[in-house]
Scaffold this active site. Structure first.
Site, short mmCIF file in Angstrom:
data_model
loop_
_atom_site.label_atom_id
_atom_site.label_comp_id
_atom_site.label_asym_id
_atom_site.label_seq_id
_atom_site.Cartn_x
_atom_site.Cartn_y
_atom_site.Cartn_z
N ASN A 123 -66.36 68.51 46.28
CA ASN A 123 -65.15 69.28 45.99
C ASN A 123 -65.07 69.55 44.49
O ASN A 123 -65.98 69.21 43.74
CB ASN A 123 -63.91 68.53 46.49
CG ASN A 123 -63.81 67.13 45.91
OD1 ASN A 123 -63.64 66.95 44.71
ND2 ASN A 123 -63.93 66.12 46.78
N ALA B 134 -59.49 59.40 42.82
CA ALA B 134 -60.68 60.16 43.22
C ALA B 134 -60.36 61.12 44.37
O ALA B 134 -59.48 60.85 45.19
CB ALA B 134 -61.80 59.21 43.65
N ASP C 125 -63.38 63.76 53.04
CA ASP C 125 -62.86 63.22 54.31
C ASP C 125 -63.97 62.98 55.32
O ASP C 125 -63.85 62.09 56.18
CB ASP C 125 -61.84 64.18 54.90
CG ASP C 125 -60.57 64.27 54.05
OD1 ASP C 125 -60.16 63.23 53.52
OD2 ASP C 125 -60.02 65.38 53.94
N LYS D 298 -85.59 68.59 53.60
CA LYS D 298 -84.76 69.77 53.40
C LYS D 298 -84.68 70.59 54.70
O LYS D 298 -85.69 70.90 55.32
CB LYS D 298 -85.33 70.65 52.29
CG LYS D 298 -84.50 71.89 52.02
CD LYS D 298 -85.13 72.76 50.94
CE LYS D 298 -84.34 74.05 50.77
NZ LYS D 298 -84.96 74.95 49.76
N ILE E 4 -58.42 53.93 50.23
CA ILE E 4 -57.17 53.34 49.75
C ILE E 4 -56.43 52.62 50.87
O ILE E 4 -55.82 51.56 50.64
CB ILE E 4 -56.29 54.42 49.09
CG1 ILE E 4 -55.19 53.76 48.24
CG2 ILE E 4 -55.72 55.40 50.09
CD1 ILE E 4 -54.53 54.70 47.27
#
Length: 410
Positions: free
Chosen positions: A214, A280, A284, A294, A315
């Site tokens: 992200n 952070a 997900d 590859k 968390i």
């Protein structure tokens, strides 16, 4: 006037190609008005000469533990008492290991054990040596004892490898030392506390060359780590891949995946931390199976299907295990920000959640400024938009106030 003016810096140089950078560091310190005395290990002499360092620092260079002339006046103890700050740059894997084990078999380790002044190290070694569990354990042990650390940086190395292990640049070390003396004049109300903070993105491998990630830059988490450390906290910063210098005095643990980040958090919190902040941006989902080669495009198809599974909820896991006295999370949302944040706080068992509207282009991911809403069981507070470094100071204030109230109610 620089915070380093008139400060007495004892600079230890150990064996490694990065030793040449220490010459520039001495020049910067001297220009700022600091007094610099240099101690060399035998290994360092292969890379820099005593004559060069003496010319740059303006002081004789020491290297022998049992120098008859210096030891007539207990010279190594005198040096240990003289320093306002002891800096080891570069700090090799060998030196870190010997220092961590309390060895005093050369002048530099003896000085580090004999001094009552703060010590700052700048690790520098091959990336595999830095990643080795023994080096990580030694670095963590020094961190727990209050030894400050800057770096190592990530990048190309003299051996041809690429990864974490480069000594931080002299300018970064100079800034860290200047910040240390600035912070020493600030209120140290977090002394004795251990804060664990996550920052940056995670990278979930698809195959050897592709990954899911992200846009998180890590700037907010790094700012929080610096703000907590400036007030005396021992800070462990568990960081995904970012392009940011390590905050002065903060132990940085680099990771990539969510699994690695969770393992690093658990390792850092073997005893209960005072504060955990999950800043952070953790992916997900991850690949159910990572391809070991590859993936190739299929000529007969314009589509590709990836099978993903949920990542661990870092968390929530730490909150369930009661790993910290105060658990703080971030909620990066694009809509219904406060509603989702409140639900997340309750669902995950957090004390505080910091809601962040990442749909705005002027704040949040990759920006230097941010605006958030802080939500606890009894308070909702929205500070003004500010630079992340300034906002971090306000957030640390809020969290410390919550922690103080927690202690007073027990």
């Amino acid at each position: 006037m620089s915070n380093l003016a008139q400060k007495r810096i004892l600079l230890g140089i150990t064996g490694g190609i990065a030793a040449y950078k220490s010459i520039e560091l001495i020049r910067l310190l001297s220009k700022a008005g600091a007094q610099v005395q240099v101690v060399l290990t035998d290994g360092a002499k292969a890379f820099v000469t005593e004559m060069t360092l003496q010319a740059v620092s303006g002081h004789p260079v020491r290297s022998a533990l049992l120098d008859p002339n210096a030891e007539a006046g207990m010279g190594h103890i005198e040096l240990a008492k003289w320093a306002d700050l002891v800096v080891i740059a570069p700090a090799s894997a060998d030196f870190i290991a010997r220092y961590a084990q309390g060895m005093a078999n050369d002048l530099l380790t003896t000085l580090c054990l004999a001094t009552e002044s703060p010590v700052l190290i700048a690790p520098a070694m091959n990336q595999a040596m830095w990643k080795h569990p023994a080096t990580q354990a030694n670095s963590q042990l020094l961190h727990e004892r209050g030894v400050m650390s800057v770096g190592p940086a990530d990048g190309a190395q003299a051996c041809g490898d690429i990864g974490p292990g480069r000594m931080s640049e002299p300018s970064d070390l100079y800034n860290a030392m200047d910040a240390h003396f600035s912070a020493s004049r600030q209120e140290q109300d977090l002394l004795g506390q251990h804060w664990v903070i996550t920052a940056g993105p995670t990278m979930e491998a698809i195959d050897p060359v592709r990954y899911i990630s992200n846009h998180s830059s890590g700037k907010m988490g790094y700012a929080l780590a610096a703000a907590a450390n400036a007030r005396g906290a021992s800070v462990t910063l568990i960081s995904g891949p970012v392009q940011l210098p390590s905050p002065q005095g903060v132990q940085v643990v680099p990771v990539k995946s969510a699994d690695a980040m969770l393992a690093a958090c658990v390792n850092a919190m073997t005893s209960q931390a005072d504060v955990f902040i999950g800043a952070a941006a953790v992916a997900d989902f991850k690949m159910k199976t990572v391809c070991d080669q590859k993936m190739k495009k299929q000529a007969d198809s314009d589509e590709l299907t990836l099978t993903l599974v949920k990542n661990p909820d870092i968390i929530a896991t730490l909150a369930q295990q009661n790993r910290a006295k105060t658990m703080v999370g971030f909620a990066a949302e694009t809509h219904n920000v406060l509603e989702y944040a409140k639900s997340k706080r309750e669902r995950k068992g957090l004390d505080i959640i910091i809601a962040n509207d990442v749909s705005r282009t002027d704040i949040g991911f990759n920006q230097d400024s941010n605006q958030v809403t802080v939500i606890s069981a009894n308070d909702t507070w929205t500070p003004d938009k500010a630079a992340k470094s300034d906002l971090a100071v306000q957030l640390v204030d809020f969290i410390q106030h919550h922690l103080s109230n927690l202690h007073s109610s027990q």
